[in-house]
Design a protein around this motif. Structure first.
Motif, short mmCIF file in Angstrom:
data_model
loop_
_atom_site.label_atom_id
_atom_site.label_comp_id
_atom_site.label_asym_id
_atom_site.label_seq_id
_atom_site.Cartn_x
_atom_site.Cartn_y
_atom_site.Cartn_z
N PRO A 85 46.67 52.05 40.75
CA PRO A 85 47.57 51.10 40.08
C PRO A 85 46.67 50.32 39.30
O PRO A 85 45.56 50.27 39.32
CB PRO A 85 47.92 50.19 41.20
N LYS A 86 47.25 49.99 38.18
CA LYS A 86 46.39 48.87 37.13
C LYS A 86 45.53 47.82 37.81
O LYS A 86 44.34 47.84 37.31
CB LYS A 86 47.64 48.47 36.04
N TYR A 87 46.08 47.30 38.71
CA TYR A 87 45.44 46.02 39.26
C TYR A 87 44.24 46.45 40.08
O TYR A 87 43.03 45.76 39.82
CB TYR A 87 46.28 45.20 40.15
N LEU A 88 44.33 47.98 40.50
CA LEU A 88 43.03 48.32 41.31
C LEU A 88 42.03 48.81 40.24
O LEU A 88 40.80 48.74 40.64
CB LEU A 88 43.84 49.32 42.00
N ALA A 89 42.74 49.54 39.10
CA ALA A 89 41.59 50.11 38.23
C ALA A 89 40.83 48.72 37.49
O ALA A 89 39.64 48.81 37.27
CB ALA A 89 42.30 50.67 37.02
N GLU A 90 41.56 47.66 37.30
CA GLU A 90 40.96 46.36 36.63
C GLU A 90 39.79 45.70 37.82
O GLU A 90 38.79 45.46 37.41
CB GLU A 90 41.89 45.29 36.48
N ARG A 91 40.08 45.97 39.08
CA ARG A 91 39.02 45.34 40.05
C ARG A 91 37.78 46.24 40.30
O ARG A 91 36.82 45.89 40.26
CB ARG A 91 39.68 45.21 41.66
N TRP A 92 38.20 47.61 40.12
CA TRP A 92 36.93 48.46 40.19
C TRP A 92 35.99 48.37 38.95
O TRP A 92 35.01 48.69 39.05
CB TRP A 92 37.54 50.15 40.12
N ALA A 93 36.56 48.11 37.78
CA ALA A 93 35.86 47.91 36.32
C ALA A 93 34.87 46.69 36.65
O ALA A 93 33.96 46.78 35.80
CB ALA A 93 36.84 47.82 35.38
N ARG A 94 35.46 45.54 37.53
CA ARG A 94 34.34 44.47 37.55
C ARG A 94 33.08 44.65 38.48
O ARG A 94 32.40 43.88 38.31
CB ARG A 94 35.33 43.21 37.99
N ILE A 95 33.16 45.49 39.26
CA ILE A 95 32.28 45.83 40.47
C ILE A 95 31.17 46.68 39.76
O ILE A 95 31.52 47.40 38.99
CB ILE A 95 32.72 46.19 41.71
N PRO A 96 29.97 46.58 40.25
CA PRO A 96 29.05 47.41 39.65
C PRO A 96 28.90 48.78 40.30
O PRO A 96 29.83 49.13 41.19
CB PRO A 96 27.58 46.84 40.49
N CYS B 2 37.31 40.84 46.38
CA CYS B 2 36.91 39.69 45.94
C CYS B 2 36.77 39.85 44.54
O CYS B 2 36.27 38.56 44.02
CB CYS B 2 35.78 39.31 46.77
N ALA B 3 36.82 40.76 44.02
CA ALA B 3 36.46 40.79 42.46
C ALA B 3 37.74 40.60 41.68
O ALA B 3 38.14 41.30 41.01
CB ALA B 3 36.11 42.21 42.06
N LYS B 4 37.97 39.21 41.82
CA LYS B 4 39.34 38.71 41.13
C LYS B 4 38.83 37.57 40.12
O LYS B 4 37.78 37.01 40.48
CB LYS B 4 40.36 38.41 41.91
N GLU B 5 39.63 37.25 39.18
CA GLU B 5 39.51 35.97 38.09
C GLU B 5 40.39 35.07 38.48
O GLU B 5 41.17 35.10 39.47
CB GLU B 5 39.62 36.71 37.01
N ALA B 6 40.17 34.11 38.02
CA ALA B 6 41.20 32.75 38.21
C ALA B 6 42.48 33.15 37.64
O ALA B 6 42.74 33.90 36.90
CB ALA B 6 40.60 31.74 37.22
N GLY B 7 43.18 32.88 38.79
CA GLY B 7 44.67 32.91 38.63
C GLY B 7 45.38 34.38 39.25
O GLY B 7 46.46 34.47 39.28
N ASP B 8 44.43 35.32 39.71
CA ASP B 8 44.91 36.54 40.12
C ASP B 8 45.17 36.47 41.77
O ASP B 8 44.64 35.45 42.42
CB ASP B 8 43.55 37.48 40.15
N ASP B 9 46.20 36.97 42.05
CA ASP B 9 46.71 37.20 43.43
C ASP B 9 45.93 37.97 44.05
O ASP B 9 45.28 39.06 43.73
CB ASP B 9 48.27 37.50 43.37
N ASP B 10 45.93 37.88 45.75
CA ASP B 10 45.34 39.19 46.43
C ASP B 10 45.88 40.25 46.42
O ASP B 10 47.22 40.33 46.07
CB ASP B 10 45.33 38.39 48.04
N ILE B 11 45.43 41.29 46.48
CA ILE B 11 45.84 42.77 46.35
C ILE B 11 45.88 43.52 47.69
O ILE B 11 44.96 43.17 48.65
CB ILE B 11 44.91 43.65 45.30
N PRO B 12 46.75 44.35 47.78
CA PRO B 12 46.64 44.99 49.05
C PRO B 12 45.38 45.69 49.51
O PRO B 12 44.80 46.21 48.57
CB PRO B 12 47.89 46.28 48.98
N LYS B 13 44.90 45.70 50.84
CA LYS B 13 43.87 46.35 51.22
C LYS B 13 44.09 47.67 51.49
O LYS B 13 43.23 48.71 51.25
CB LYS B 13 43.19 45.79 52.17
N GLU B 14 45.17 48.08 52.02
CA GLU B 14 45.49 49.58 52.59
C GLU B 14 46.30 50.23 51.69
O GLU B 14 47.17 49.65 51.03
CB GLU B 14 46.03 49.35 53.72
#
Length: 276
Positions: free
Chosen positions: A48-59, A91-103
């Motif tokens: 999903p797009k939200y997951l790709a955005e989170r992975w792009a933020r972490i080292p 935890c790699a979220k920005e202001a205004g982002d909702d929590d994403i599913p873990k599983e």
């Protein structure tokens, strides 16, 4: 949805070949392509797009998640694959982002009737080989990452639907004067024309005999004139000039001198052309 290949930074397609390949076939600036890992099997995962955005933020050296593969109870069944995200990804979220599913569940489909290969580009020395292009492996499985429908996922979808329903343009009350183009009563070129007309002065009627004198003088030079040229020559109002013209001139209604004025025969001082 975004696509990522397991153990690779980018993806491509191509058929297996020898240990090196020319850059003219791959369209890359590097002179050779390393094909030593072309027979290694890898997975192509659609996330999903939200997951790709989170992975792009972490080292790159931080754990993004863990894959779990469960063997099927039946011998011929497909194994079940799940993805559990790490705390760094959540935890790699920005202001205004909702929590994403873990599983997440990974639904696998076999790659048939096509050959897909993942490539990797590594920067090198500028004077020797600017970039090194290598094949990381051939795609054996395509997987689609689907979130488990929990509370976080429902809230995420609710927010996405709400944002999509918002109009792109909204009415906003202004609290200050905004500098912008506004309607004008007259344009610059019209004002310049009016000023030029005023500078020339209003055309006044001259004595009829003086106007006739100017007309006869003009017709001595040319046989036909349009009314605009005669207005310019005599500097008389159009209406008044036409009254004088009707007395001494004929108006041509046929080609080749249509819409032009010519002196009446009794006022002409030139010979008419006659056929021999």
């Amino acid at each position: 949805m975004s696509q990522v290949a397991a153990s690779s930074s980018s993806q491509g397609s191509g058929a297996p070949g020898p240990s090196t390949a020319s850059s003219s076939q791959s369209g890359h600036s590097s002179s050779k392509v390393d094909l030593s890992l072309v027979n290694r099997g890898i997975w192509l995962v659609k996330v999903p797009k939200y997951l790709a955005e989170r992975w792009a933020r972490i080292p790159g050296n931080v754990e993004a998640g863990k894959l779990k593969i469960y063997k099927s109870n039946s011998g011929g069944g497909k194994p079940k694959v799940t993805l559990s995200l790490s705390e760094a990804t959540i935890c790699a979220k920005e202001a205004g982002d909702d929590d994403i599913p873990k599983e997440h569940d990974l639904i696998a489909t076999a790659v048939t009737n096509q050959t897909m290969v993942a490539f990797d580009v590594e920067s090198g020395a500028q004077d020797e080989d600017p970039e090194k292009l290598s094949v990381l492996g051939k795609v054996h499985q395509k997987l689609e990452c689907r979130p488990v429908y929990d509370t976080n996922y429902m809230q995420l979808k609710k927010t996405a639907i709400h944002k999509a329903s918002q109009p792109t343009r909204q009415v906003k009350q202004l609290d200050r004067v905004v500098q912008s183009y506004k309607p004008v009563s007259d344009h610059k070129n019209n004002k310049e024309y009016e000023e030029r007309k005023k500078a020339e002065g209003k055309k006044a009627r001259d004595d009829k005999e003086k106007v006739l004198e100017m007309l006869f003088s003009a017709f001595e030079k040319h046989q036909y004139y349009n009314v605009k040229d005669l207005v310019r020559i005599t500097n008389q109002p159009v209406g008044y000039l036409k009254e004088v013209l009707k007395e001494v001139c004929n108006y041509c209604v046929k080609n080749p001198h249509k819409n032009m004025w010519e002196l009446k025969p009794e006022y002409r001082h030139y010979k008419m052309e006659t056929d021999d």
